[in-house]
Design an enzyme around this catalytic site. Structure first.
Site, PDB file in Angstrom:
ATOM      1  N   CYS A 816      -4.463   2.169  -7.733  1.00  0.00           N
ATOM      2  CA  CYS A 816      -5.598   2.137  -6.811  1.00  0.00           C
ATOM      3  C   CYS A 816      -5.265   1.355  -5.545  1.00  0.00           C
ATOM      4  O   CYS A 816      -5.776   1.654  -4.463  1.00  0.00           O
ATOM      5  CB  CYS A 816      -6.820   1.513  -7.486  1.00  0.00           C
ATOM      6  N   LEU A 817      -4.425   0.324  -5.710  1.00  0.00           N
ATOM      7  CA  LEU A 817      -4.044  -0.523  -4.573  1.00  0.00           C
ATOM      8  C   LEU A 817      -2.677  -0.150  -4.010  1.00  0.00           C
ATOM      9  O   LEU A 817      -2.187  -0.841  -3.110  1.00  0.00           O
ATOM     10  CB  LEU A 817      -4.033  -1.992  -5.008  1.00  0.00           C
TER      11      LEU A 817
END
Length: 850
Positions: A816-817
């Site tokens: 996600c990051l």
């Protein structure tokens, strides 16, 4: 209008005594003079007119009062030369008479208004024990903090105008009631009711009061006219009313067309015409010639304001008014005579505007065109307004160029000369504005002048921004709305995904997605990207039969013509595939899938050509090309033995003959019609045979757009190569670019650390497939966006130091990051081995924490 004397009936003497002359005005403004004797009955007298005989609802009105038809002329006490008005709405004439009386009375305030004022003062006294002008001003809408003398003046104006304003409001309410009762079958009656205002002279009276030297009368006239500017349901019928207001104010005011009330009325007229043209409510057709004659001055006036705006860049012209006046005229001027009087006026306006636009574009700094599009505005909302004004001018010019070929050439030459400005304008236009029909029409006409970035920007505007269309509360349950949640079993990936997506509402698919795989803890954007990629891999697997890969490029697909378009489940899965295309584009997930040119051309509404089939069927392409290049004599000698028909495999090994045109199996192919034959053959093989499949696929994609009807605009504005990059992404990975767009955790590594040097050396030594799998493990991104690493949601990726103190572990990731957690390896060889293990397919698809 000159009165017409009605002929006398037989038996009437020409030498009457005590006769009077009456003028009878019909609803079409024709006035007829008749002679009446005292004992004549009004109804019998008026029955001589065919108009009255055929309409039982017509009444005679004099001085605002309805005249009883059974009364005699002497009983009515009509003066000589009195004008009687025939109307089905006597109450409208009564109200018009009351408006005139209230507006011109010498009395400052009527008894009714005085009683209202006294009751209001008593109410204020009960609130705080005193009568304060501030409280009165606040309750009556006077601006807060105004000086006492201003407050007194405003309150006084309201009081002396109240009676007139109330009567105007009552008249308009009655007109609205007539509209609701008669529409849609008798829409013209609405115009008849409002027309009483003009026939009775009320409009001209109110304007005279507004322009008078008397403060009292000026206030009454202004307040009454402003009452017409309020939002009403009957706007489409009131164009003649506002035309008269504009004409009289501009002619009589010392400020002319700069009079503020004139500009308000002009703006209202534009709103009226816009509503009338949209046909959002039933409306009688305004006479074309009359409307053209009336609107030319307004179009010239607003066009002049835009020309001044582009020259001086100071005062903002009215966009809506200009657009409405010019576009209505363009539609009303006949296509067959664009060079008539009205056409000549429009052509002159258009050329003046085009010259001004060209000069405006040329004055900008070509070295920094993006900053020069709006050189005099800084605020974002002001920039949007400035961009909209330029689009309004271009749309007006494009509308006229569609009717006038010579002007179209000049328009095209101007845009070609300033193509950089047009690209900057497209890029500087907000998504919502890009979806409007005027911009779509211009882009469609001149898309070849746009670069790839502008084309992609424009098409992306047709897609929703996730979560931007979901209201925070469900209107039915008054509960918080949540993203679409899916629990997917990897063993039933396609069927589970099909069920969720096919049953979801548009708003849910336009919102954020919340995906979780069964027995897995990972959630977030990384899982969403993985899910979309996996679904595409399954959907475009040739074993499913929905799509076929091109022989020479297995990433490029077309609709499978061998699949049955009559299978309901097959068509539903194609609808699902269209929705998934929209989801991938909306969530900016590149899936590595490419469309072949036949599929893309059909989605864009373009006819398939021979060159389009080169990837889908190279053998057919080569055969058709050979037929076109053959010696005409050989073709005419029928060496090919072709007719306008083709054979197709039928049931149980049979062969079915399909005619390409009626009776085609009996029409031989020769050198004169071989081009037609090949065109029909291509359409039948690649369009007709998959029509149902395409419709289902396109319908699924339309479902995902903000405005579903803009599917053609999305594809029409793109080249196939643009769409390849948007959906398929970039296949190649540039390690130097990768390294440039990599950030490092502040508490972890730096670019100079030995482990980071080993890391990039190891990445550079890996194969292209290993690099792609490492990227997939790191980010859940299998294919890069068209603008590479900088196109990722966070503008790049991150490397953090793993928390584990032992170097034996493999790296982990938080997709996600876009974050890779790298252990502190002790050598280059160890770093390379660990990364190569990550690049194995079964590992790269097993993410760590997301």
């Amino acid at each position: 209008m000159t009165p017409v004397t009605a002929p006398l009936e037989p038996g009437y003497s020409s030498h009457w005594s005590n006769t009077i002359r009456l003028f009878v005005q019909n609803m079409d403004y024709r006035t007829i003079a008749i002679m009446a004797r005292p004992h004549d009955i009004l109804g019998v007298l008026l029955g001589r007119f065919a108009y009255v005989r055929h309409r039982s609802d017509v009444h005679a009105v004099y001085d605002g009062r309805q005249l009883p038809p059974e009364a005699t002329i002497s009983e009515l006490r009509l003066p000589d030369d009195a004008t009687l008005h025939l109307t089905p709405y006597p109450d409208a004439w009564t109200l018009a008479s009351q408006i005139a009386a209230a507006a011109t009375t010498q009395r400052l305030i009527s008894a009714e208004t005085m009683a209202f004022f006294r009751n209001f003062l008593d109410f204020l006294r009960t609130l705080d024990g005193s009568c304060r002008m501030v409280e009165l001003a606040r309750c009556l809408g006077v601006p807060h903090g105004a000086p006492r003398d201003v407050v007194v003046a405003e309150v006084s104006t309201m009081l002396i105008s109240r009676d007139t304003v109330l009567l105007v409001g009552k008249f308009l309410d009655c007109a609205s009631t007539v509209h609701q009762r008669q529409a849609p079958h008798h829409a013209e009656m609405m115009g008849e009711y409002l027309d009483v205002l003009r026939r009775s002279g009320v409009i001209s009276l109110l304007v005279r009061l507004y322009l008078s030297d008397s403060r009292r009368y000026r206030a009454r006239g202004k307040s009454a006219i402003e009452s017409f500017l309020l939002p009403l349901h009957l706007e489409a019928w009131s164009a003649p009313v506002f035309l008269q207001f504009c004409s009289l104010i501009a002619f009589g005011s010392t400020h002319g067309k700069n009079d503020p009330l004139y500009r308000e009325c002009r703006g209202k007229l534009a709103s009226v015409l816009s509503l009338h043209e949209s046909r959002s409510v039933p409306s009688p057709e305004l006479p074309r010639e009359w409307l053209i004659e009336q609107l030319i001055p307004f179009a010239q006036e607003t066009a002049g304001e835009f020309i001044s705006y582009m020259a001086n860049r100071t005062w903002a012209p009215p966009v809506v008014e200009f657009r409405v006046f010019f576009s209505v005229l363009c539609r009303k001027v006949p296509d067959s005579s664009p060079d008539g009087r009205a056409g000549a006026a429009l052509s002159q306006m258009a050329m003046s505007l085009l010259t001004s636009v060209s000069g405006f574009m040329a004055s900008l700094d070509s070295t920094d065109i993006m900053d020069s599009v709006l050189p005099w505005w800084s605020e974002e909302d002001q920039q949007d307004a400035a961009v909209d004004r330029i689009w309004a001018v271009l749309d007006a010019l494009e509308s006229w160029s569609e009717k006038h070929g010579q002007f179209a050439a000049a328009m095209r030459a101007t845009l070609v000369a300033h193509a950089a400005y047009l690209n900057a304008l497209v890029l500087g236009t907000s998504a919502g504005r890009s979806r409007q029909d005027d911009i779509i029409r211009i882009v469609a006409s001149h898309r070849d002048l746009l670069g790839a970035e502008a084309r992609r920007h424009f098409s992306t505007a047709m897609l929703p921004e996730p979560d931007s269309y979901l209201p925070p509360l469900d209107p039915d349950t008054d509960t918080e709305r949540r993203p679409l949640e899916m629990l997917i079993d990897r063993s039933r990936l396609l069927s589970d995904s099909f069920r969720y997506v096919s049953e979801a509402a548009r708003g849910e698919l336009h919102a954020d997605l919340n995906i979780q795989f069964v027995d897995e803890e990972a959630v977030g954007d990384g899982v969403v990207r993985e899910w979309i990629s996996l679904v595409f891999r399954a959907l475009f697997n040739p074993q499913h039969g929905l799509f076929s890969p091109c022989p020479h490029n297995r990433r490029r697909f077309f609709l499978n013509p061998a699949a049955s378009g009559r299978d309901p489940l097959h068509l539903k899965y194609l609808d699902f595939a269209g929705r998934m295309i929209g989801l991938a584009l909306t969530n900016k997930v590149q899936v590595g899938i490419l469309f072949d040119r036949t599929l893309f051309s059909r989605l864009a509404g373009r006819r398939i050509t021979l060159d389009d089939i080169a990837d889908a069927d190279p053998t057919m392409y080569a055969s058709c090309r050979k037929i076109l290049e053959m010696d005409p004599g050989l073709v005419d000698a029928d060496v090919l033995g072709l007719t306008f028909a083709r054979e197709e495999a039928g049931a149980f090994g049979s062969r079915e003959v399909i005619d390409l045109l009626p009776g085609g199996r009996d029409v031989p192919v020769d050198s004169t019609n071989r081009g037609q034959y090949i065109d029909l053959l291509i359409q039948d093989l690649f369009a007709n045979s998959t029509e149902e499949q395409l419709n289902s696929f396109a319908e699924g994609f339309r479902f995902m757009l903000v405005r579903p009807e803009l599917r053609w605009a999305f594809f029409h504005s793109l080249d196939l190569e643009d769409f390849d990059l948007m959906l398929g992404g970039r296949m190649t990975i540039d390690v130097q670019e990768w390294r440039k767009h990599t950030r490092y955790d502040d508490e972890g590594f730096s670019e100079q650390d030995e482990q980071i040097i080993w890391f990039w050396k190891a990445v550079a030594s890996m194969s292209a497939e290993e690099q792609r799998r490492l990227l997939l493990f790191w980010t859940s991104v299998e294919y890069l966006p068209f603008d590479g690493f900088m196109g990722l949601e966070m503008g790049g990726v991150m490397i953090s130091k793993a928390s584990s103190k032992t170097p034996d572990h493999l790296p982990t990731s938080r997709t996600c990051l876009y974050q890779l957690n790298l252990p502190c390896y002790t050598s280059f060889d160890m770093t390379l081995r660990r990364l190569q293990m990550i690049a194995q397919e079964h590992v790269s698809n097993s993410f760590g924490r997301t």
